[in-house]
Design a protein around this motif. Structure first.
Motif, short mmCIF file in Angstrom:
data_model
loop_
_atom_site.label_atom_id
_atom_site.label_comp_id
_atom_site.label_asym_id
_atom_site.label_seq_id
_atom_site.Cartn_x
_atom_site.Cartn_y
_atom_site.Cartn_z
N GLU A 1 0.83 -1.20 0.00
CA GLU A 1 0.00 0.00 0.00
C GLU A 1 0.87 1.25 0.00
OE1 GLU A 1 -3.57 2.11 -0.09
OE2 GLU A 1 -3.18 -0.02 -0.36
N SER A 2 1.99 1.21 0.75
CA SER A 2 2.88 2.35 0.81
C SER A 2 3.51 2.63 -0.55
CB SER A 2 3.98 2.09 1.85
OG SER A 2 4.92 3.15 1.86
N TYR A 3 3.93 1.57 -1.27
CA TYR A 3 4.50 1.76 -2.60
C TYR A 3 3.47 2.37 -3.54
CZ TYR A 3 6.50 0.78 -7.19
OH TYR A 3 6.97 0.91 -8.48
N TYR A 4 2.24 1.89 -3.45
CA TYR A 4 1.17 2.44 -4.29
C TYR A 4 0.97 3.93 -3.98
CZ TYR A 4 -3.47 3.36 -6.17
OH TYR A 4 -4.52 3.90 -6.86
N GLU A 5 0.89 4.26 -2.71
CA GLU A 5 0.65 5.65 -2.32
C GLU A 5 1.81 6.57 -2.73
OE1 GLU A 5 -0.05 5.37 1.84
OE2 GLU A 5 -2.16 4.77 1.62
N LYS A 6 3.04 6.07 -2.64
CA LYS A 6 4.20 6.86 -3.02
C LYS A 6 4.30 7.02 -4.54
CE LYS A 6 8.20 6.19 -1.28
NZ LYS A 6 9.45 5.51 -0.82
N GLY A 7 3.89 5.96 -5.25
CA GLY A 7 4.14 5.94 -6.68
C GLY A 7 3.04 6.46 -7.57
N ILE A 8 1.77 6.43 -7.09
CA ILE A 8 0.66 6.81 -7.96
C ILE A 8 0.80 8.27 -8.39
CG2 ILE A 8 -0.86 7.41 -6.01
CD1 ILE A 8 -1.95 5.72 -9.29
N GLY A 9 0.75 8.50 -9.68
CA GLY A 9 0.90 9.84 -10.22
C GLY A 9 2.34 10.28 -10.41
N LYS A 10 3.28 9.47 -9.88
CA LYS A 10 4.70 9.82 -9.97
C LYS A 10 5.45 8.79 -10.81
CE LYS A 10 8.78 10.60 -7.02
NZ LYS A 10 9.27 10.59 -5.61
N TRP A 11 5.29 7.50 -10.45
CA TRP A 11 5.97 6.42 -11.16
C TRP A 11 5.01 5.65 -12.06
CZ3 TRP A 11 7.78 4.82 -5.70
CH2 TRP A 11 8.79 5.69 -5.27
N PHE A 12 3.73 5.77 -11.80
CA PHE A 12 2.70 5.09 -12.60
C PHE A 12 1.37 5.78 -12.35
CE2 PHE A 12 3.56 2.85 -8.63
CZ PHE A 12 2.34 2.92 -7.98
N GLY A 13 0.42 5.55 -13.25
CA GLY A 13 -0.90 6.16 -13.08
C GLY A 13 -1.79 5.81 -14.25
N ARG A 14 -2.95 6.47 -14.31
CA ARG A 14 -3.90 6.28 -15.40
C ARG A 14 -4.18 7.62 -16.04
NH1 ARG A 14 -7.65 1.14 -14.19
NH2 ARG A 14 -7.61 1.28 -16.45
N ASP A 15 -4.47 7.57 -17.34
CA ASP A 15 -4.71 8.79 -18.10
C ASP A 15 -6.21 8.95 -18.34
OD1 ASP A 15 -4.85 10.90 -19.82
OD2 ASP A 15 -3.36 10.14 -21.24
N PRO A 16 -6.91 9.73 -17.50
CA PRO A 16 -8.36 9.86 -17.62
C PRO A 16 -8.81 10.62 -18.86
CG PRO A 16 -7.53 11.40 -15.99
CD PRO A 16 -6.36 10.54 -16.39
N SER A 17 -7.88 11.25 -19.56
CA SER A 17 -8.24 12.01 -20.76
C SER A 17 -8.43 11.11 -21.98
CB SER A 17 -7.16 13.06 -21.07
OG SER A 17 -5.95 12.43 -21.49
N ARG A 18 -8.06 9.83 -21.85
CA ARG A 18 -8.17 8.90 -22.96
C ARG A 18 -9.20 7.82 -22.65
NH1 ARG A 18 -2.15 7.07 -23.96
NH2 ARG A 18 -3.19 5.72 -25.49
N ILE A 19 -9.80 7.25 -23.67
CA ILE A 19 -10.81 6.21 -23.52
C ILE A 19 -10.24 5.02 -22.77
CG2 ILE A 19 -12.30 4.57 -24.75
CD1 ILE A 19 -12.49 6.59 -27.02
N GLY A 20 -10.93 4.60 -21.71
CA GLY A 20 -10.48 3.48 -20.92
C GLY A 20 -9.46 3.82 -19.86
N SER A 21 -9.05 5.08 -19.79
CA SER A 21 -8.05 5.52 -18.81
C SER A 21 -6.84 4.58 -18.77
CB SER A 21 -8.67 5.63 -17.41
OG SER A 21 -9.70 6.59 -17.38
N PRO A 22 -6.11 4.46 -19.89
CA PRO A 22 -4.99 3.51 -19.93
C PRO A 22 -3.90 3.84 -18.92
CG PRO A 22 -4.89 5.02 -21.78
CD PRO A 22 -6.22 5.24 -21.13
N VAL A 23 -3.14 2.81 -18.58
CA VAL A 23 -2.07 2.94 -17.59
C VAL A 23 -0.79 3.45 -18.25
CG1 VAL A 23 -0.52 1.63 -16.07
CG2 VAL A 23 -2.98 1.16 -16.06
#
Length: 210
Positions: free
Chosen positions: A20-42
């Motif tokens: 959970e800590s890795y997810y919280e540290k990494g989301i939006g920085k090391w990985f994420g989803r692009d809500p501007s595109r269909i399906g919000s790809p990773v």
């Protein structure tokens, strides 16, 4: 509760908290989803500092499993976490992206992670050549779903289990030839099967494989 049960529970809780800590540290920085595109790809960030770049793709692949198995809960089996990333080239060298723990269905008891569509490298445009993912169990080969034609996005796919058995699929999706499954043994790729029905991903084993 026995001492052994308490120790196991503590280990599982620690693994879960670390993941959970890795997810919280990494989301939006090391990985994420692009809500501007269909399906919000990773998307994933690159390069991952744990992996030394190389002009030889296999040298990058050989570094992946030892590094990935140190990720939170990567070897925790039923209570574990899968990680997905990509291998890409930039100016004649190969790199690995950061691993992403993003799941298809976070509420599911099954294990999965989403293959990234894009890698972001601040140095410029890159070319993604393959994807990689982990399984949190030992003796866990590439699954049938992982071999489905519909799930192949790049020229090869690498999968590794908790014992660092590494397999590679070359799907040949748009070619009139069977897909190929290899296993990494002593720094070489050994062909262990063909995939004639690419839609189903069914393997026809190579009997002569050592």
């Amino acid at each position: 509760m026995t001492n052994r049960s308490m120790a196991l529970l503590a280990l599982l809780l620690a693994s879960g908290c670390a993941a959970e800590s890795y997810y919280e540290k990494g989301i939006g920085k090391w990985f994420g989803r692009d809500p501007s595109r269909i399906g919000s790809p990773v998307w994933v960030q690159g390069p991952w500092p744990e992996i030394e770049p190389s002009e030889d793709r296999d040298q990058v692949i050989d570094q992946l499993c030892p590094a990935l198995m140190h990720m939170p809960a990567a070897t925790a089996g039923t209570h574990g976490q899968e990680y997905c990333g990509v291998i890409y080239s930039f100016q004649g060298r190969y790199y690995a992206s950061w691993p992403a723990p993003l799941r298809l269905d976070p509420t599911s008891a099954g294990k999965d992670c989403i293959v990234p569509n894009d890698v972001r490298d601040n140095r410029g445009r890159v070319s993604v050549v393959g994807d990689y993912h982990t399984h949190p169990w030992r003796r866990s080969p590439m699954s049938e779903k992982d071999r489905w034609k519909a799930r192949q996005r790049y020229s090869f796919r690498v999968q590794m289990d908790a014992a660092c058995t590494v397999q590679m699929l070359i799907p040949h999706v748009h070619e009139d030839r069977p897909g190929e499954i290899y296993e990494r043994r002593e720094r070489r790729w050994v062909l262990i099967g063909h995939i004639y029905d690419k839609d189903s991903g069914t393997i026809s084993p190579i009997k002569e494989a050592p």
